[in-house]
Design an enzyme around this catalytic site. Sequence first.
Site, short mmCIF file in Angstrom:
data_model
loop_
_atom_site.label_atom_id
_atom_site.label_comp_id
_atom_site.label_asym_id
_atom_site.label_seq_id
_atom_site.Cartn_x
_atom_site.Cartn_y
_atom_site.Cartn_z
N TYR A 49 0.85 -1.21 0.00
CA TYR A 49 0.00 0.00 0.00
C TYR A 49 0.88 1.26 0.00
O TYR A 49 0.38 2.36 -0.16
CB TYR A 49 -0.93 0.05 1.21
N HIS A 107 0.65 -11.58 2.39
CA HIS A 107 -0.45 -10.90 1.69
C HIS A 107 -1.26 -11.84 0.79
O HIS A 107 -2.48 -11.79 0.75
CB HIS A 107 0.12 -9.72 0.88
N1 LIG Z 1 -5.48 -8.67 2.30
C1 LIG Z 1 -5.93 -8.28 1.12
O1 LIG Z 1 -5.66 -8.91 0.09
C2 LIG Z 1 -6.80 -7.04 1.04
C3 LIG Z 1 -7.46 -6.74 -0.16
C4 LIG Z 1 -8.26 -5.59 -0.20
C5 LIG Z 1 -8.39 -4.80 0.93
N2 LIG Z 1 -7.72 -5.10 2.10
C6 LIG Z 1 -7.84 -4.26 3.31
O2 LIG Z 1 -9.21 -4.17 3.65
C7 LIG Z 1 -9.57 -2.79 3.80
C8 LIG Z 1 -11.03 -2.57 3.50
O3 LIG Z 1 -11.38 -3.02 2.20
P1 LIG Z 1 -11.65 -2.01 0.98
O4 LIG Z 1 -10.97 -0.72 1.22
O5 LIG Z 1 -11.32 -2.77 -0.25
O6 LIG Z 1 -13.22 -1.84 0.94
P2 LIG Z 1 -14.41 -1.51 1.97
O7 LIG Z 1 -13.86 -1.19 3.32
O8 LIG Z 1 -15.40 -2.59 1.83
O9 LIG Z 1 -15.04 -0.23 1.31
C9 LIG Z 1 -14.39 1.01 1.29
C10 LIG Z 1 -15.26 1.99 0.48
O10 LIG Z 1 -16.52 2.14 1.15
C11 LIG Z 1 -16.72 3.51 1.51
N3 LIG Z 1 -17.35 3.51 2.85
C12 LIG Z 1 -16.75 3.35 4.04
N4 LIG Z 1 -17.64 3.37 5.04
C13 LIG Z 1 -18.86 3.56 4.46
C14 LIG Z 1 -20.17 3.66 4.98
N5 LIG Z 1 -20.41 3.60 6.29
N6 LIG Z 1 -21.18 3.86 4.08
C15 LIG Z 1 -20.95 3.91 2.76
N7 LIG Z 1 -19.72 3.81 2.21
C16 LIG Z 1 -18.68 3.63 3.06
C17 LIG Z 1 -15.35 4.15 1.49
O11 LIG Z 1 -15.43 5.50 1.11
P3 LIG Z 1 -14.83 6.73 2.00
O12 LIG Z 1 -13.40 6.43 2.32
O13 LIG Z 1 -14.99 7.87 1.05
O14 LIG Z 1 -15.70 6.84 3.22
C18 LIG Z 1 -14.64 3.35 0.39
O15 LIG Z 1 -14.97 3.87 -0.89
C19 LIG Z 1 -8.61 -2.09 2.84
O16 LIG Z 1 -8.55 -0.70 3.06
C20 LIG Z 1 -7.33 -2.82 3.15
O17 LIG Z 1 -6.76 -2.34 4.36
C21 LIG Z 1 -6.92 -6.22 2.15
#
Ligand SMILES: NC(=O)c1ccc[n+]([C@@H]2O[C@H](COP(=O)([O-])OP(=O)(O)OC[C@H]3O[C@@H](n4cnc5c(N)ncnc54)[C@H](OP(=O)(O)O)[C@@H]3O)[C@@H](O)[C@H]2O)c1
Length: 277
Positions: A49, A107
Amino acid sequence: MTEHYVLSDGFQIPKVGLGTYQLKGVDGSRRIEQALNVGYRLLDSAFNYENEGTVGRAIRNSGVPRDQITFTSKLAGRHHDYQLAFEAIEESVMRSGLDYIDLYLIHWPNPKENKYVEAWRALIDAQRAGLVRSIGVCNFLPEHIQRLEDETGILPVINQVELHPYFNQAKQLEFDQANKIITQAWSPLGRQNASLNEAIITEISKRYNRSNAQIVLRWLLQLGALPIPKSGHILRQIENLSLFDFNLSAEEVALMSTLTREDGRNKDQNPAVYQEF
Ligand SMILES: NC(=O)c1ccc[n+]([C@@H]2O[C@H](COP(=O)([O-])OP(=O)(O)OC[C@H]3O[C@@H](n4cnc5c(N)ncnc54)[C@H](OP(=O)(O)O)[C@@H]3O)[C@@H](O)[C@H]2O)c1
């Protein structure tokens, strides 16, 4: 405010964390610091990241005692060789500006490369050396986890996988729970996919006067998972943490679980074949 799970190595971990993918630089650091100020104590980062420095700065600026924060990072796929892995972990610690990392995860298994057991040995040694406190994996299928145990005798304490209403990972959760592994849910809100507007979820959210996102996150908690929603915005950060004063019924949990689909992954990243470096 936040409840905790107990990991199989004895450490406690908050039941909700903050995803930090795409939170970078001075602005990202300010948004992560704000999350710490509203109560987050678990932060999810990764070497790939390119924001371990951003997160480390937020931790140092927040004034929250270091030992109250669980800082997570992850080993990139290009670093699975033992020596590269150990050096990458040292580099992660140095980038963060902290003395150690609380939770370090592989990862992706990258099974075609077939080096994830070697990488796991580096995590085990980094833990022994005090660079990292707890060790785990992401995107590992049961067969990958079984190999870690067979070849090193040490199981991960965490498995972080894609988990949201369209992909509920029932079998993986069952396997992880049988092995005392806490399943973290990445993209818990489906990265804002259509699941958030499903009629079943909207209907339940009206009953509890909660947002659809809160109903999804509460469902994940009641499945025994640990969601790490990402938001840079303070009101959503607070919303995503305010999950511990209501309970879904068993019927509601089961109903939401019917939304899952065979092909429900957001980007078709099946760890049996997908590789990331
Ligand atoms: N290990 C892996 O392979 C892997 C892969 C993908 C992700 N991850 C980790 O998992 C974390 C979370 O997953 P993600 O970022 O892919 O997706 P997510 O948390 O499911 O969704 C994030 C999106 O949802 C929005 N959001 C957040 N809270 C909200 C709410 N209460 N209502 C409506 N929309 C909302 C955010 O916008 P705003 O920021 O504008 O609020 C952003 O656009 C990542 O940040 C990362 O740390 C790990």
